[in-house]
Scaffold this motif. Structure first.
Motif, mmCIF file in Angstrom:
data_model
loop_
_atom_site.group_PDB
_atom_site.id
_atom_site.type_symbol
_atom_site.label_atom_id
_atom_site.label_comp_id
_atom_site.label_asym_id
_atom_site.label_seq_id
_atom_site.Cartn_x
_atom_site.Cartn_y
_atom_site.Cartn_z
ATOM 1 N N PHE A 124 -5.566 37.512 61.366
ATOM 2 C CA PHE A 124 -3.909 37.543 60.205
ATOM 3 C C PHE A 124 -3.422 38.678 61.609
ATOM 4 N N GLY A 125 -2.110 38.702 60.950
ATOM 5 C CA GLY A 125 -1.579 39.481 61.636
ATOM 6 C C GLY A 125 -0.344 39.060 62.142
ATOM 7 N N GLN A 126 0.886 40.014 62.802
ATOM 8 C CA GLN A 126 2.131 39.830 63.113
ATOM 9 C C GLN A 126 2.470 40.798 64.956
ATOM 10 N N SER A 127 3.474 39.544 65.381
ATOM 11 C CA SER A 127 3.576 39.905 67.001
ATOM 12 C C SER A 127 4.798 39.479 66.763
ATOM 13 N N LYS A 128 5.564 39.906 68.177
ATOM 14 C CA LYS A 128 6.712 39.571 68.306
ATOM 15 C C LYS A 128 6.887 39.012 69.482
ATOM 16 N N GLU A 178 9.502 34.154 65.360
ATOM 17 C CA GLU A 178 9.688 34.691 66.728
ATOM 18 C C GLU A 178 8.020 35.717 66.877
ATOM 19 N N LYS A 179 7.555 35.564 65.498
ATOM 20 C CA LYS A 179 6.334 36.032 64.966
ATOM 21 C C LYS A 179 5.108 35.419 64.497
ATOM 22 N N ALA A 180 4.528 35.390 64.974
ATOM 23 C CA ALA A 180 2.818 34.553 64.371
ATOM 24 C C ALA A 180 2.615 34.981 63.334
ATOM 25 N N ASP A 181 2.327 34.151 62.079
ATOM 26 C CA ASP A 181 1.480 34.865 60.395
ATOM 27 C C ASP A 181 -0.219 35.254 60.841
ATOM 28 N N THR A 240 2.216 29.414 63.009
ATOM 29 C CA THR A 240 3.354 30.138 62.374
ATOM 30 C C THR A 240 3.294 29.013 60.568
ATOM 31 N N ASN A 241 3.978 29.829 59.246
ATOM 32 C CA ASN A 241 4.400 28.857 58.357
ATOM 33 C C ASN A 241 5.905 29.045 57.851
ATOM 34 N N GLU A 242 6.336 28.521 58.805
ATOM 35 C CA GLU A 242 8.072 28.296 59.216
ATOM 36 C C GLU A 242 8.643 27.390 58.480
ATOM 37 N N CYS A 243 7.197 26.426 58.507
ATOM 38 C CA CYS A 243 8.017 24.423 57.436
ATOM 39 C C CYS A 243 6.949 24.796 56.365
ATOM 40 N N ASP A 244 7.781 24.713 55.254
ATOM 41 C CA ASP A 244 5.956 24.611 54.371
ATOM 42 C C ASP A 244 6.051 23.162 53.959
ATOM 43 N N SER A 245 7.156 22.270 53.977
ATOM 44 C CA SER A 245 7.250 20.647 54.279
ATOM 45 C C SER A 245 6.481 20.113 55.375
#
Length: 220
Positions: free
Chosen positions: A19-23, A45-48, A168-173
């Motif tokens: 886990f973590g974040q990068s841009k 633009e960043k990973a979850d 990423t969690n950009e799209c829950d559906s």
């Protein structure tokens, strides 16, 4: 059977996760001499978090569907987000490969025919970054509806997993797709209903949106 699938999903997804974040930044549309190009795929633009495969299942793959969104043309490059933090000593060792695949959708809207004859082998030598692969030599036309991009980790081990790929969690559906469980090798679509079943009692959401992009030269 449903209970077995849920257990298998939970085991695979929990095997190697960081886990973590990068841009990083990438323009949606790039104009260059010779024609217009469009970039399709992950928007965030960043990973979850980062995912590093399943040591007990080297043929395991995770796939994400990239819609064409009306674009038409040839695919020039494919990019995946490497989510890896190396120590100095790790730079001295050969990098583990991650395989990248492109699939057409089959009649059941699952990954079907391979668009590139062999997996694209990626051996990242840098820390967190976008890694682009030029596939223009194959002259692959973007399917009308889009395509599936998938990754696998053929040499992931408990001692030396990865390389981690950004998720990423950009799209829950949005559903995601998993391949090759030991008892029944096949593609499995993990939709909202199945995700909610696995998420019960867990703090983290079950999303696996692969950070992947296509650069397409548009038809004039």
């Amino acid at each position: 059977m449903k209970k077995l699938l849920i257990i298998l999903i939970a085991c695979v997804l929990g095997s190697n996760i960081g886990f973590g974040q990068s841009k990083t930044k990438l323009k949606e549309v790039i104009v260059r001499p010779g024609g217009q190009k469009v970039v399709l795929g992950t928007k965030r633009e960043k990973a979850d978090y980062g995912h590093g495969g399943a040591p007990n299942n080297p043929k395991y793959q995770t796939a994400y569907f990239i819609p064409a969104k009306g674009a038409s043309g040839l695919i020039d490059r494919v990019g995946i987000y490497i989510f890896q933090k190396h120590s100095f000593l790790e730079f001295l060792k050969p990098s583990n490969p991650v395989y990248l695949y492109l699939y057409k959708a089959d009649a059941k809207d699952l990954p079907g025919e391979l668009l590139v004859p062999e997996p694209l082998v990626i051996k990242p030598k840098k820390n967190t970054h976008w890694y682009w692969v030029d596939i223009s030599e194959y002259s692959i036309a973007l399917p009308n509806d889009g395509l599936f991009a998938a990754v696998s980790w053929p040499k992931a081990t408990k001692e030396d997993n990865g390389p981690y790929v950004g998720m990423t969690n950009e799209c829950d559906s949005c559903p995601f797709y998993l391949y090759h469980f030991p008892s029944e090798p096949r593609w499995l679509k993990v939709d909202e209903r199945m995700k909610k079943s696995v998420e019960k009692g867990n703090k983290e959401k079950l999303n696996q949106n692969l950070m992947v992009r296509l650069e397409v030269s548009l038809k004039k």
